[in-house]
Motif scaffolding. Sequence first.
Motif, PDB file in Angstrom:
ATOM      1  N   VAL A 264       8.177  20.907  -2.319  1.00  0.00           N
ATOM      2  CA  VAL A 264       9.524  20.638  -1.799  1.00  0.00           C
ATOM      3  C   VAL A 264      10.176  22.005  -1.621  1.00  0.00           C
ATOM      4  O   VAL A 264      10.423  22.710  -2.596  1.00  0.00           O
TER       5      VAL A 264
ATOM      6  N   LEU B  36       9.266  21.600  -8.195  1.00  0.00           N
ATOM      7  CA  LEU B  36       9.465  21.542  -6.738  1.00  0.00           C
ATOM      8  C   LEU B  36       8.364  22.330  -6.028  1.00  0.00           C
ATOM      9  O   LEU B  36       7.838  21.895  -5.004  1.00  0.00           O
TER      10      LEU B  36
ATOM     11  N   ALA C 147      16.269  16.616  -4.478  1.00  0.00           N
ATOM     12  CA  ALA C 147      15.839  17.797  -3.707  1.00  0.00           C
ATOM     13  C   ALA C 147      15.228  17.362  -2.373  1.00  0.00           C
ATOM     14  O   ALA C 147      15.468  18.005  -1.348  1.00  0.00           O
ATOM     15  N   ARG C 148      14.483  16.280  -2.397  1.00  0.00           N
ATOM     16  CA  ARG C 148      13.879  15.776  -1.142  1.00  0.00           C
ATOM     17  C   ARG C 148      14.963  15.309  -0.174  1.00  0.00           C
ATOM     18  O   ARG C 148      14.889  15.565   1.031  1.00  0.00           O
TER      19      ARG C 148
ATOM     20  N   VAL D 172      13.847  15.693  -8.438  1.00  0.00           N
ATOM     21  CA  VAL D 172      12.932  15.910  -7.307  1.00  0.00           C
ATOM     22  C   VAL D 172      13.365  15.051  -6.115  1.00  0.00           C
ATOM     23  O   VAL D 172      13.390  15.513  -4.973  1.00  0.00           O
TER      24      VAL D 172
END
Length: 233
Positions: free
Chosen positions: A70, A65, A26-27, A23
Amino acid sequence: MIDIHCHILHGVDDGAKDLEESVAMARIAYEDGIRDIIATPHFNELFLITADIVERKLEELQAELDRRRVAIRLHPGNEFRLENKAFIEAHLKQGDYRHLGRKKSHLLMEQRWTDYEADSPEIVERLLDAGVRPVLAHPERHFFFREDPALLQRLIELGIWTQVSADSLIGVNGPEAQQFGRWLIEAGLAHTLATDAHNVNRKPNLSAGMAVFEEIAGTEARAALEARMNSIV
Ligand SMILES: [Fe+2]
């Protein structure tokens, strides 16, 4: 932007260690301007992350996500290493790896680190005949291509696309990889860029690579590069 080579799936290879790190990656990717990520866990003798595992992990991470808002779209993939003749033969036959994205039009292919796979031209031709274009992971990081660029040019003439890593272009993989990566762009032989991110340190940083590409090749070439990358999924 789309990142076509990223070890974002958690707990499968030497990429993200857990869901939290996935995560977090991904951010970072989102902040970098990335909206699509092809998750490409290793497919080699040490980490044989087969299609069923890729799909299961991908589904799990996409749900997380979405839940945490996200806005990254994940796509399946693998980084298929040309380990040896028996490995290549067995798995190309079984088809237990994932192509890049669901169109199955491209396959991320990696050379061994020790030496060049002499059967590469035949493998490339076989895949192209089957309608699959191999995308060669980070050729600038392999000493045998730097020492003998004709090996790489032969594969490009056959129809492969290269994938130059953003890290190489900013010097993270050493001066030789940086120089060769820049030369590939100058020569018009860099068909795609990607991050090959593994964690929050070796992180998604595509924009830095894109900036180098644009500085060398210009804005039109960058637009063509992005269109080519987007066409994969
Ligand atoms: Fe990789």
